[in-house]
Motif scaffolding. Structure first.
Motif, PDB file in Angstrom:
ATOM      1  N   ASN A  56      -7.627  -7.517  -5.173  1.00 43.87           N
ATOM      2  CA  ASN A  56      -6.602  -6.468  -5.441  1.00 43.87           C
ATOM      3  C   ASN A  56      -5.946  -6.020  -4.426  1.00 43.87           C
ATOM      4  OD1 ASN A  56      -7.179  -6.678  -8.081  1.00 43.87           O
ATOM      5  ND2 ASN A  56      -8.325  -5.080  -8.312  1.00 43.87           N
ATOM      6  N   ILE A  57      -5.739  -6.547  -3.332  1.00 40.68           N
ATOM      7  CA  ILE A  57      -5.098  -6.358  -1.964  1.00 40.68           C
ATOM      8  C   ILE A  57      -4.307  -7.636  -1.676  1.00 40.68           C
ATOM      9  CG2 ILE A  57      -5.061  -5.949   0.451  1.00 40.68           C
ATOM     10  CD1 ILE A  57      -6.563  -3.601  -1.183  1.00 40.68           C
ATOM     11  N   PHE A  58      -2.893  -7.527  -1.889  1.00 46.29           N
ATOM     12  CA  PHE A  58      -2.078  -8.551  -1.703  1.00 46.29           C
ATOM     13  C   PHE A  58      -1.296  -8.459  -0.201  1.00 46.29           C
ATOM     14  CE2 PHE A  58      -2.666  -8.420  -6.259  1.00 46.29           C
ATOM     15  CZ  PHE A  58      -2.783  -9.851  -6.348  1.00 46.29           C
ATOM     16  N   LEU A  59      -1.136  -9.497   0.272  1.00 50.98           N
ATOM     17  CA  LEU A  59      -0.494  -9.667   1.450  1.00 50.98           C
ATOM     18  C   LEU A  59       0.827 -10.153   1.468  1.00 50.98           C
ATOM     19  CD1 LEU A  59      -3.945 -11.075   3.210  1.00 50.98           C
ATOM     20  CD2 LEU A  59      -3.028  -8.874   3.412  1.00 50.98           C
ATOM     21  N   ASP A  60       1.723  -9.871   2.234  1.00 56.86           N
ATOM     22  CA  ASP A  60       3.005 -10.251   2.260  1.00 56.86           C
ATOM     23  C   ASP A  60       3.214 -11.235   3.322  1.00 56.86           C
ATOM     24  OD1 ASP A  60       3.454  -8.684   4.435  1.00 56.86           O
ATOM     25  OD2 ASP A  60       4.811  -7.572   3.536  1.00 56.86           O
ATOM     26  N   GLU A  61       4.638 -11.753   3.715  1.00 58.31           N
ATOM     27  CA  GLU A  61       4.537 -12.806   4.695  1.00 58.31           C
ATOM     28  C   GLU A  61       4.369 -12.254   6.072  1.00 58.31           C
ATOM     29  OE1 GLU A  61       8.336 -10.390   4.006  1.00 58.31           O
ATOM     30  OE2 GLU A  61       7.146 -11.586   2.693  1.00 58.31           O
ATOM     31  N   ASN A  62       4.176 -10.848   6.241  1.00 61.90           N
ATOM     32  CA  ASN A  62       3.767 -10.584   7.660  1.00 61.90           C
ATOM     33  C   ASN A  62       2.225 -10.065   7.419  1.00 61.90           C
ATOM     34  OD1 ASN A  62       6.492 -10.852   8.731  1.00 61.90           O
ATOM     35  ND2 ASN A  62       7.162  -9.056   7.495  1.00 61.90           N
ATOM     36  N   PHE A  63       1.638 -10.513   6.552  1.00 65.25           N
ATOM     37  CA  PHE A  63       0.106  -9.793   6.391  1.00 65.25           C
ATOM     38  C   PHE A  63       0.250  -8.398   6.123  1.00 65.25           C
ATOM     39  CE2 PHE A  63      -0.583 -14.322   7.457  1.00 65.25           C
ATOM     40  CZ  PHE A  63      -1.578 -14.701   6.785  1.00 65.25           C
ATOM     41  N   ASP A  64       1.167  -7.752   5.770  1.00 65.77           N
ATOM     42  CA  ASP A  64       1.224  -6.297   5.390  1.00 65.77           C
ATOM     43  C   ASP A  64       0.388  -6.045   4.107  1.00 65.77           C
ATOM     44  OD1 ASP A  64       2.616  -5.207   7.581  1.00 65.77           O
ATOM     45  OD2 ASP A  64       4.496  -5.960   6.789  1.00 65.77           O
ATOM     46  N   ALA A  65      -0.579  -5.296   3.957  1.00 61.15           N
ATOM     47  CA  ALA A  65      -1.389  -5.109   2.971  1.00 61.15           C
ATOM     48  C   ALA A  65      -0.639  -4.222   1.824  1.00 61.15           C
ATOM     49  CB  ALA A  65      -2.703  -4.709   3.316  1.00 61.15           C
ATOM     50  N   HIS A  66      -0.820  -4.532   0.344  1.00 60.54           N
ATOM     51  CA  HIS A  66      -0.295  -3.961  -0.619  1.00 60.54           C
ATOM     52  C   HIS A  66      -1.361  -3.844  -1.500  1.00 60.54           C
ATOM     53  CE1 HIS A  66       3.775  -4.250   0.757  1.00 60.54           C
ATOM     54  NE2 HIS A  66       3.376  -5.473   1.460  1.00 60.54           N
ATOM     55  N   VAL A  67      -2.093  -2.344  -1.887  1.00 55.71           N
ATOM     56  CA  VAL A  67      -2.895  -2.124  -2.808  1.00 55.71           C
ATOM     57  C   VAL A  67      -2.033  -2.610  -4.262  1.00 55.71           C
ATOM     58  CG1 VAL A  67      -4.305  -0.564  -3.812  1.00 55.71           C
ATOM     59  CG2 VAL A  67      -3.909  -0.410  -1.435  1.00 55.71           C
ATOM     60  N   ALA A  68      -2.845  -3.315  -4.937  1.00 53.69           N
ATOM     61  CA  ALA A  68      -2.325  -3.495  -6.417  1.00 53.69           C
ATOM     62  C   ALA A  68      -3.460  -3.339  -7.477  1.00 53.69           C
ATOM     63  CB  ALA A  68      -1.999  -5.156  -6.236  1.00 53.69           C
ATOM     64  N   ASP A  69      -3.157  -4.084  -8.758  1.00 57.82           N
ATOM     65  CA  ASP A  69      -3.881  -3.920  -9.897  1.00 57.82           C
ATOM     66  C   ASP A  69      -4.353  -2.444 -10.093  1.00 57.82           C
ATOM     67  OD1 ASP A  69      -5.225  -4.360 -12.289  1.00 57.82           O
ATOM     68  OD2 ASP A  69      -6.567  -6.025 -11.174  1.00 57.82           O
ATOM     69  N   PHE A  70      -3.673  -1.576 -10.895  1.00 59.84           N
ATOM     70  CA  PHE A  70      -4.040  -0.208 -11.215  1.00 59.84           C
ATOM     71  C   PHE A  70      -4.640  -0.157 -12.795  1.00 59.84           C
ATOM     72  CE2 PHE A  70      -1.569   0.148  -7.522  1.00 59.84           C
ATOM     73  CZ  PHE A  70      -2.072   1.130  -6.648  1.00 59.84           C
ATOM     74  N   GLY A  71      -5.033  -1.235 -12.945  1.00 57.05           N
ATOM     75  CA  GLY A  71      -5.625  -1.043 -14.518  1.00 57.05           C
ATOM     76  C   GLY A  71      -6.605  -0.287 -14.780  1.00 57.05           C
ATOM     77  N   LEU A  72      -7.667   0.074 -13.703  1.00 55.29           N
ATOM     78  CA  LEU A  72      -8.599   0.886 -13.839  1.00 55.29           C
ATOM     79  C   LEU A  72      -8.531   2.349 -13.202  1.00 55.29           C
ATOM     80  CD1 LEU A  72     -11.540  -1.244 -13.252  1.00 55.29           C
ATOM     81  CD2 LEU A  72     -10.857  -0.709 -15.397  1.00 55.29           C
ATOM     82  N   ALA A  73      -7.226   2.386 -12.909  1.00 59.94           N
ATOM     83  CA  ALA A  73      -6.776   3.431 -11.938  1.00 59.94           C
ATOM     84  C   ALA A  73      -6.678   4.992 -12.917  1.00 59.94           C
ATOM     85  CB  ALA A  73      -5.386   3.630 -11.152  1.00 59.94           C
ATOM     86  N   LYS A  74      -7.100   5.941 -12.443  1.00 62.73           N
ATOM     87  CA  LYS A  74      -7.148   7.271 -12.995  1.00 62.73           C
ATOM     88  C   LYS A  74      -6.175   8.367 -12.407  1.00 62.73           C
ATOM     89  CE  LYS A  74      -9.594   6.150 -16.631  1.00 62.73           C
ATOM     90  NZ  LYS A  74      -9.151   5.931 -17.947  1.00 62.73           N
ATOM     91  N   ALA A  75      -5.362   8.956 -13.098  1.00 58.29           N
ATOM     92  CA  ALA A  75      -4.988  10.079 -12.288  1.00 58.29           C
ATOM     93  C   ALA A  75      -5.826  11.462 -12.459  1.00 58.29           C
ATOM     94  CB  ALA A  75      -3.356  10.430 -12.898  1.00 58.29           C
TER      95      ALA A  75
END
Length: 126
Positions: A56-75
């Motif tokens: 659930n961590i995606f890496l762009d072309e510069n290997f910058d990390a982006h937290v993803a997949d908020f299907g189980l996330a809770k506010a």
């Protein structure tokens, strides 16, 4: 994202088709930490991800990390310190023991997952 997930990148490291130098791994770790910091301290309401893992961590072309997949996330409401669920969600091996035992989750459960992700990032062991 150009470089896919952190999980896939670590698979490539294991296969010998990608080398993640220590400065790149450090950059990925800092990106994940910054993402969690935003979710826990700057987002209104506070967001608990509950499923942080290399997939659930995606890496762009510069290997910058982006937290993803908020299907189980809770506010969490502003005044709440924790939330309770009727079942444990997330990948085994990344679940905080207190969440598993009490079914209560806090931002500390995400921090536990973060440490597990860091261990995987350092060792490249999936």
């Amino acid at each position: 994202m150009k470089n896919g997930s952190d999980h896939r990148s670590l698979e490539k490291v294991g296969e010998g088709t990608l080398e993640l130098a220590w400065p790149v791994r450090h950059k990925i770790a800092m990106g994940i930490g910054t993402g969690l910091q935003y979710l826990h301290f700057y987002s209104t309401p506070k967001i608990i991800h509950r499923d942080l893992k290399p997939g659930n961590i995606f890496l762009d072309e510069n290997f910058d990390a982006h937290v993803a997949d908020f299907g189980l996330a809770k506010a969490l409401p502003e005044t709440a310190t924790h939330a309770t669920t009727s079942n444990v969600a997330g990948k085994v091996g990344y679940i905080a023991p207190e969440y598993h035992q009490t079914l209560k989750f806090t931002d500390k459960c995400d921090v536990h997952r973060f440490w597990a992700v860091l261990a995987v990032l350092v060792t490249a062991y999936r």
